[in-house]
Design a protein around this motif. Structure first.
Motif, PDB file in Angstrom:
ATOM      1  N   ASP A 191      40.208  37.192  36.066  1.00 36.48           N
ATOM      2  CA  ASP A 191      39.456  36.169  36.834  1.00 36.48           C
ATOM      3  C   ASP A 191      40.764  35.231  37.637  1.00 36.48           C
ATOM      4  OD1 ASP A 191      37.087  36.995  36.380  1.00 36.48           O
ATOM      5  OD2 ASP A 191      36.850  35.517  34.526  1.00 36.48           O
ATOM      6  N   TYR A 192      41.895  35.706  37.694  1.00 37.85           N
ATOM      7  CA  TYR A 192      42.789  34.872  38.322  1.00 37.85           C
ATOM      8  C   TYR A 192      43.171  35.310  39.807  1.00 37.85           C
ATOM      9  CZ  TYR A 192      44.223  31.628  34.629  1.00 37.85           C
ATOM     10  OH  TYR A 192      44.217  30.765  33.611  1.00 37.85           O
ATOM     11  N   ILE A 193      42.594  36.346  40.198  1.00 42.96           N
ATOM     12  CA  ILE A 193      42.757  36.709  41.753  1.00 42.96           C
ATOM     13  C   ILE A 193      41.648  37.397  42.341  1.00 42.96           C
ATOM     14  CG2 ILE A 193      43.771  38.979  41.042  1.00 42.96           C
ATOM     15  CD1 ILE A 193      45.895  38.443  43.281  1.00 42.96           C
ATOM     16  N   ASP A 194      41.350  37.352  43.482  1.00 46.77           N
ATOM     17  CA  ASP A 194      40.277  37.569  44.005  1.00 46.77           C
ATOM     18  C   ASP A 194      40.469  39.186  44.412  1.00 46.77           C
ATOM     19  OD1 ASP A 194      38.264  38.413  46.033  1.00 46.77           O
ATOM     20  OD2 ASP A 194      37.948  36.401  46.815  1.00 46.77           O
ATOM     21  N   GLU A 195      39.481  40.108  43.890  1.00 48.05           N
ATOM     22  CA  GLU A 195      39.767  41.500  44.209  1.00 48.05           C
ATOM     23  C   GLU A 195      40.153  41.802  45.672  1.00 48.05           C
ATOM     24  OE1 GLU A 195      36.798  43.815  42.249  1.00 48.05           O
ATOM     25  OE2 GLU A 195      37.410  43.128  40.303  1.00 48.05           O
ATOM     26  N   THR A 196      39.499  41.010  46.349  1.00 45.08           N
ATOM     27  CA  THR A 196      39.550  41.402  47.941  1.00 45.08           C
ATOM     28  C   THR A 196      41.242  41.341  48.441  1.00 45.08           C
ATOM     29  OG1 THR A 196      39.083  39.117  48.706  1.00 45.08           O
ATOM     30  CG2 THR A 196      37.277  40.658  48.417  1.00 45.08           C
ATOM     31  N   ILE A 197      41.822  40.294  47.685  1.00 46.43           N
ATOM     32  CA  ILE A 197      43.048  40.063  48.080  1.00 46.43           C
ATOM     33  C   ILE A 197      44.166  41.317  47.629  1.00 46.43           C
ATOM     34  CG2 ILE A 197      45.181  38.891  47.442  1.00 46.43           C
ATOM     35  CD1 ILE A 197      43.424  36.252  47.107  1.00 46.43           C
ATOM     36  N   LEU A 198      43.620  41.977  46.686  1.00 47.40           N
ATOM     37  CA  LEU A 198      44.310  43.373  46.418  1.00 47.40           C
ATOM     38  C   LEU A 198      44.360  44.265  47.435  1.00 47.40           C
ATOM     39  CD1 LEU A 198      43.696  43.507  42.495  1.00 47.40           C
ATOM     40  CD2 LEU A 198      45.456  42.282  43.349  1.00 47.40           C
ATOM     41  N   LYS A 199      42.796  44.572  47.892  1.00 50.56           N
ATOM     42  CA  LYS A 199      42.659  45.510  48.806  1.00 50.56           C
ATOM     43  C   LYS A 199      43.348  45.195  50.273  1.00 50.56           C
ATOM     44  CE  LYS A 199      37.994  46.353  46.847  1.00 50.56           C
ATOM     45  NZ  LYS A 199      36.635  46.196  46.991  1.00 50.56           N
ATOM     46  N   ASP A 200      43.224  44.086  50.362  1.00 47.30           N
ATOM     47  CA  ASP A 200      44.130  43.518  51.762  1.00 47.30           C
ATOM     48  C   ASP A 200      45.533  43.509  51.615  1.00 47.30           C
ATOM     49  OD1 ASP A 200      41.784  42.643  52.807  1.00 47.30           O
ATOM     50  OD2 ASP A 200      41.969  40.609  52.222  1.00 47.30           O
ATOM     51  N   PHE A 201      46.089  43.428  50.293  1.00 44.94           N
ATOM     52  CA  PHE A 201      47.521  43.665  50.287  1.00 44.94           C
ATOM     53  C   PHE A 201      47.927  45.296  50.506  1.00 44.94           C
ATOM     54  CE2 PHE A 201      51.004  45.083  47.284  1.00 44.94           C
ATOM     55  CZ  PHE A 201      52.056  44.185  47.956  1.00 44.94           C
ATOM     56  N   GLU A 202      46.960  46.118  49.716  1.00 42.76           N
ATOM     57  CA  GLU A 202      47.123  47.547  49.720  1.00 42.76           C
ATOM     58  C   GLU A 202      47.011  48.127  51.323  1.00 42.76           C
ATOM     59  OE1 GLU A 202      45.549  49.010  45.564  1.00 42.76           O
ATOM     60  OE2 GLU A 202      44.096  48.947  47.078  1.00 42.76           O
ATOM     61  N   LYS A 203      45.988  47.322  52.068  1.00 48.23           N
ATOM     62  CA  LYS A 203      45.974  47.771  53.464  1.00 48.23           C
ATOM     63  C   LYS A 203      46.940  46.971  54.328  1.00 48.23           C
ATOM     64  CE  LYS A 203      42.450  47.221  57.162  1.00 48.23           C
ATOM     65  NZ  LYS A 203      41.444  46.742  57.740  1.00 48.23           N
ATOM     66  N   ILE A 251      50.904  49.691  49.578  1.00 43.81           N
ATOM     67  CA  ILE A 251      51.342  49.861  48.225  1.00 43.81           C
ATOM     68  C   ILE A 251      50.053  49.734  47.391  1.00 43.81           C
ATOM     69  CG2 ILE A 251      52.683  48.653  46.616  1.00 43.81           C
ATOM     70  CD1 ILE A 251      54.532  47.590  48.835  1.00 43.81           C
ATOM     71  N   LYS A 252      50.028  50.725  46.534  1.00 47.07           N
ATOM     72  CA  LYS A 252      48.876  50.543  45.682  1.00 47.07           C
ATOM     73  C   LYS A 252      48.977  49.834  44.673  1.00 47.07           C
ATOM     74  CE  LYS A 252      46.188  53.474  42.632  1.00 47.07           C
ATOM     75  NZ  LYS A 252      44.824  52.961  43.129  1.00 47.07           N
ATOM     76  N   VAL A 253      48.135  48.951  44.156  1.00 50.76           N
ATOM     77  CA  VAL A 253      48.302  48.072  43.213  1.00 50.76           C
ATOM     78  C   VAL A 253      47.266  48.388  41.893  1.00 50.76           C
ATOM     79  CG1 VAL A 253      47.697  45.706  42.358  1.00 50.76           C
ATOM     80  CG2 VAL A 253      48.298  46.087  44.836  1.00 50.76           C
ATOM     81  N   VAL A 254      47.965  48.591  40.853  1.00 51.26           N
ATOM     82  CA  VAL A 254      47.202  48.927  39.533  1.00 51.26           C
ATOM     83  C   VAL A 254      47.041  47.666  38.778  1.00 51.26           C
ATOM     84  CG1 VAL A 254      47.360  50.260  37.480  1.00 51.26           C
ATOM     85  CG2 VAL A 254      48.329  51.221  39.614  1.00 51.26           C
ATOM     86  N   TYR A 255      46.102  47.115  38.651  1.00 52.69           N
ATOM     87  CA  TYR A 255      45.897  45.723  38.002  1.00 52.69           C
ATOM     88  C   TYR A 255      45.060  45.828  36.820  1.00 52.69           C
ATOM     89  CZ  TYR A 255      44.845  40.608  38.528  1.00 52.69           C
ATOM     90  OH  TYR A 255      44.760  39.390  38.536  1.00 52.69           O
ATOM     91  N   ASP A 256      45.693  45.243  35.938  1.00 53.13           N
ATOM     92  CA  ASP A 256      45.058  45.391  34.563  1.00 53.13           C
ATOM     93  C   ASP A 256      45.030  43.572  34.255  1.00 53.13           C
ATOM     94  OD1 ASP A 256      45.061  47.814  34.225  1.00 53.13           O
ATOM     95  OD2 ASP A 256      46.778  47.964  33.299  1.00 53.13           O
TER      96      ASP A 256
END
Length: 222
Positions: A35-47, A51-56
């Motif tokens: 819960d420390y980062i909004d998942e939409t930020i990861l998608k925006d970063f990839e777009k 760069i693909k983000v593998v997030y655990d």
């Protein structure tokens, strides 16, 4: 009702790079608190970067440290609390940062950076990801029903057995983190929260054991 308690002493959360950030397949592997980062930020970063983000995620420093010290995690970026960071650096877990490639470092708040340098001199291996203080969360209605004059602005809500026992039927939760709860207990007792004196630590142990019967669950991400 839930109590979530966290020591303000471990307020800086630091991201340290443990391997080259991007491999041949343009993938960055991140290990962070839940819960420390909004998942939409990861998608925006990839777009934006391709760069693909593998997030655990993890929910305790102990879990993170066990993996790091075992080696071969495959993670590029991890987010330990400051108190754990220093000994992980000493263990050789992290690589020094190439700050010439970090164009946004000028946006860091120097007040926090100076504090995190206590754990990582000159912030050579890390940058501050998040900082804050955490106190006590409670259900106002349920507290009022059981103890109208409850000391809601005091750690007595947690560390006074007579007080916390009144709320045991609500369901009292506490962080599953010794590095959080022991300093908080020492602070309540008027001792140095950073003390390493076994006799002082024993006082915190005695206090925590006195309230243990009233704690329903230990967890760091609920």
């Amino acid at each position: 009702m839930k109590f979530l308690t966290k020591s303000a002493l471990a307020a800086a959360f630091i991201a340290g790079a443990g391997a080259p950030a991007f491999g041949q397949d343009a993938v960055v592997n991140v290990y962070n608190w839940s819960d420390y980062i909004d998942e939409t930020i990861l998608k925006d970063f990839e777009k934006e970067t391709g760069i693909k983000v593998v997030y655990d995620v993890f929910d305790s420093n102990d879990i993170l440290e066990t993996k790091l010290l075992a080696g071969g995690t495959g993670y590029d970026v991890v987010v330990p609390s400051g108190t754990f960071l220093s000994r992980q650096i000493q263990a050789g877990v992290f690589q020094p940062l190439d700050k010439s490639k970090l164009s946004n470092l000028g946006n860091m708040w120097n007040v926090v950076s100076e504090r995190t340098a206590k754990y990582d001199p000159e912030n050579a291996h890390s940058i501050n990801y998040m900082w804050g203080t955490t106190g006590i969360g409670y259900n106002v209605k349920m507290i009022a029903e059981r103890m109208p004059d409850a000391p809601v602005d005091s750690w007595k809500m947690i560390f006074d057995p007579e007080v916390i026992s009144k709320f045991a039927d609500c369901g009292v939760f506490m962080l599953d983190a010794s590095d959080e709860m022991i300093p908080a207990a020492l602070n309540y007792l008027g001792e140095d929260p950073d003390s390493h004196d076994p006799k002082v630590i024993a006082k915190a142990e005695e206090l925590l054991l006195s309230i243990r019967p009233h704690i329903q669950k230990f967890h760091s991400s609920e």
